[in-house]
Design an enzyme around this catalytic site. Structure first.
Site, short mmCIF file in Angstrom:
data_model
loop_
_atom_site.label_atom_id
_atom_site.label_comp_id
_atom_site.label_asym_id
_atom_site.label_seq_id
_atom_site.Cartn_x
_atom_site.Cartn_y
_atom_site.Cartn_z
CB ILE A 260 -7.70 2.10 10.85
CG1 ILE A 260 -7.44 1.95 9.34
CG2 ILE A 260 -6.47 2.66 11.56
CD1 ILE A 260 -7.11 3.27 8.64
CE1 TYR B 99 0.69 1.85 4.18
CE2 TYR B 99 1.02 -0.52 4.45
CZ TYR B 99 1.21 0.78 4.90
OH TYR B 99 1.88 1.02 6.06
CG PHE C 131 0.33 9.05 5.62
CD1 PHE C 131 0.31 7.82 6.29
CD2 PHE C 131 -0.79 9.41 4.88
CE1 PHE C 131 -0.80 7.00 6.22
CE2 PHE C 131 -1.89 8.58 4.81
CZ PHE C 131 -1.90 7.36 5.47
CG ASP C 132 3.37 3.94 6.26
OD1 ASP C 132 4.58 3.74 6.03
OD2 ASP C 132 2.68 3.14 6.92
CG PHE D 119 -4.70 3.43 3.02
CD1 PHE D 119 -3.44 3.21 3.56
CD2 PHE D 119 -5.67 4.05 3.80
CE1 PHE D 119 -3.15 3.60 4.86
CE2 PHE D 119 -5.38 4.44 5.09
CZ PHE D 119 -4.11 4.21 5.63
CE1 TYR E 152 -3.83 5.01 13.23
CE2 TYR E 152 -4.08 5.75 10.95
CZ TYR E 152 -3.58 4.83 11.86
OH TYR E 152 -2.86 3.76 11.43
#
Length: 565
Positions: free
Chosen positions: A85, A55, A65-66, A128, A111
């Site tokens: 999540i 992902y 961010f990731d 994502f 979050y």
């Protein structure tokens, strides 16, 4: 836009699929955009499944961010067990392997108001880009899909069998991690005793030689939580595309299938026999490795004496001439773990299709069969001049020659070495009109060398013989004998010109005259002039080309000599 937003928040709609332009307004539920869907979807993610996926995590403005790609490893997790999540737990359900989705998750399903440290601010919508790579469940078992099965399957893989197979190994997304084909060498192993990963141990059971199957296994039956440390990642489902080439058990003996048996079969091979046979040699999957036919020459060997591999030594016992049989030999009775280094791989089962041409034993004598005529009073003996017809073949019926084609008899003096020893032995004792079949072993025929282009080396010969004529020979060692008393004036009668010596012409004329008048006989079956010249040379003691009376008398008086005169 307002109408679309209203639809999104309807309680009956949990997941909304939208086209490429996502609403820039806050989300109340996940939004999924399917960016790639594979043609086949054999399995979709369900709650409770374990998944492996890559992902990229982004904010709506595209800022990353990731990313699992940056870490060089997939994200591995159970779905529906609150290990993700809430929005991701919900969104992954229904995905297929190799499917790619853009998943947009509102903050209350991500979050929320707390965010995630310095990485994800409070109340963030998260995007994502997900690529699903693997799906399995703790309840999964090995899955087998056979896509080719041979028509004949006489044996299947059982626990403790030893197998040779080729395979391509891939992950569930199709990524190749290994292949025996690229190494050009089969994978050889025992089955069911822990030499393989558990899933392969199970997946190979029941296979036939020549069968092709897809074996899919969950990681707990593969390489588990750690993978193999190189090409197989942790928690990876494995897919093996397998073709089984060979199968045996260490307890196996040879198997023999008689394909054709001559009738009658008067003799069967035994230990110590010398055999000539043709063969085609192949591996168990049909791969050809050798043939005597391609060399146009039989394979000739002693059997039961260790001159050939153990399995062939056993398989050639008890055969008949003309028999066809298939001999299947396990590797421990063939070329073992090493093979031959070229055409026969290690641990290979061998299949020989054999045709027995002939066999004999070094102790064999001439085999004579036949029936004597009732009025048989005069039997052939050494020294006799005989005339006979014959048909000659090898033991398998291959034609060698025949006098019947020319209409002329074959004429020989018995005991003079004019035919092979076995033929002389077979002709002795025959009478005119008698027919015999003579089976002559090679050591009494043409031996290991044979006759180039006519009789193979070490061949047993079969002659069907008929004696046509018989003329008594002279006593052994004689080339000429008198039919009556010898003239006391023998020398002077030969010496026509009275010069006290006999030349070759005088000698020859005199002997031929005695034969013509019936006073003497030359040995039958030989050229007369050669006999006479030999007689003359025997009398010419000093080898000066003349015979004097002293030489003549001296020779005539020699005790114990075979003096034809």
């Amino acid at each position: 836009m307002i109408r679309l937003l209203v639809q999104m928040i309807l309680p009956a709609i949990l997941v909304t699929f939208v086209a490429c332009n996502a609403p820039p307004v806050p989300l109340d539920d996940i939004v999924i955009e399917k960016t790639f869907t594979p043609e086949r979807c054999d399995r979709m993610v369900k709650s409770g499944d374990f998944v492996r996926y890559h992902y990229i995590g982004m904010f709506p403005d595209g800022k990353k961010f990731d990313s699992s790609y940056d870490r060089g490893t997939t994200y591995n997790v159970f779905v529906g067990r609150k290990q993700l999540i809430a929005g991701m737990d919900k969104a992954l359900v229904g995905m297929c392997v190799n499917e790619r989705w853009m998943i947009k998750i509102p903050p209350q399903l991500a979050y929320g108001k707390d965010g995630y440290g310095d990485i994800i601010p409070a109340d963030s919508i998260l995007h994502f880009d997900v690529l699903m790579l693997d799906i399995w469940n703790t309840e999964d078992k090995v899955q087998i899909k056979t896509y080719h099965k041979p028509e004949s399957c006489v044996r299947t893989v059982q626990v403790s069998d030893y197998v040779r197979y080729h395979y391509n190994g891939t992950l569930l997304d199709g990524t190749l991690f290994d292949s025996s084909h690229t190494r050009m060498r089969t994978y050889d192993t025992y089955v069911g005793i822990g030499w393989l990963i558990a899933g392969m141990d199970q997946g190979l059971l029941g296979m036939c030689v020549g069968e092709k199957r897809i074996i899919t296994m969950p990681p707990f039956l593969g390489y588990g939580e750690k993978g193999d440390g190189s090409d197989i990642p942790a928690q990876a489902s494995l897919v093996f595309d397998v073709i089984l080439l060979d199968l045996h058990n260490p307890k196996d003996e040879i198997t023999v299938e008689v394909q054709s048996l001559p009738d009658p079969c008067p003799r069967k091979s035994q230990v110590g026999d010398f055999m000539r046979y043709h063969y085609n040699g192949s591996l168990l999957d049909g791969t050809f490795f050798d043939s005597s036919y391609s060399r146009n020459r039989t394979y000739d060997t002693y059997i039961g004496k260790g001159y050939v591999i153990t399995g062939m030594d056993k398989g050639l016992l008890g055969v008949c001439v003309g028999e066809h049989r298939r001999i299947v030999i396990p590797p421990h009775l063939a070329y073992g773990e090493e093979g031959t280094g070229t055409k026969i791989p290690g641990s290979a089962v061998l299949v020989f299709d054999v045709h027995i041409i002939d066999f004999h034993n070094p102790s064999d004598i001439v085999e004579i069969t036949g029936v004597k005529p009732e009025n048989c009073t005069h039997n052939a003996k050494r020294g006799d001049f005989v005339k006979y017809h014959y048909n000659a073949t090898l033991m398998d019926g291959t034609y060698i020659g025949s006098t019947h084609n020319s209409g002329k008899t074959y004429d020989v003096v018995l005991g003079a070495g004019q035919v092979v020893i076995g033929m002389e032995q077979g002709l002795i004792g025959m009478c005119v009109g008698e027919k015999r079949r003579l089976v002559i072993p090679p050591h009494l025929a043409y031996g290991e060398q044979g006759v180039d282009g006519e009789v193979p080396g070490s061949a047993v010969l079969v002659f069907d013989v008929e004696l046509v004529d018989l003329e008594d020979g002279l006593p052994e060692g004689y080339m000429f004998v008198w039919n009556g008393d010898v003239s006391p004036n023998l020398f002077s009668e030969m010496d026509k010109n009275k010069d006290a010596q006999v030349d070759t012409t005088e000698f020859s004329d005199y002997i031929l005259q005695q034969v013509e008048e019936g006073k003497g006989r030359l040995a039958p079956g030989f050229e007369p002039q050669r006999i006479i010249q030999n007689m003359y040379d025997n009398q010419d003691r000093n080898k000066d080309g003349r015979i004097t009376e002293d030489e003549f008398k001296l020779k005539a008086d020699e005790a114990g000599s075979h003096d034809e005169l």
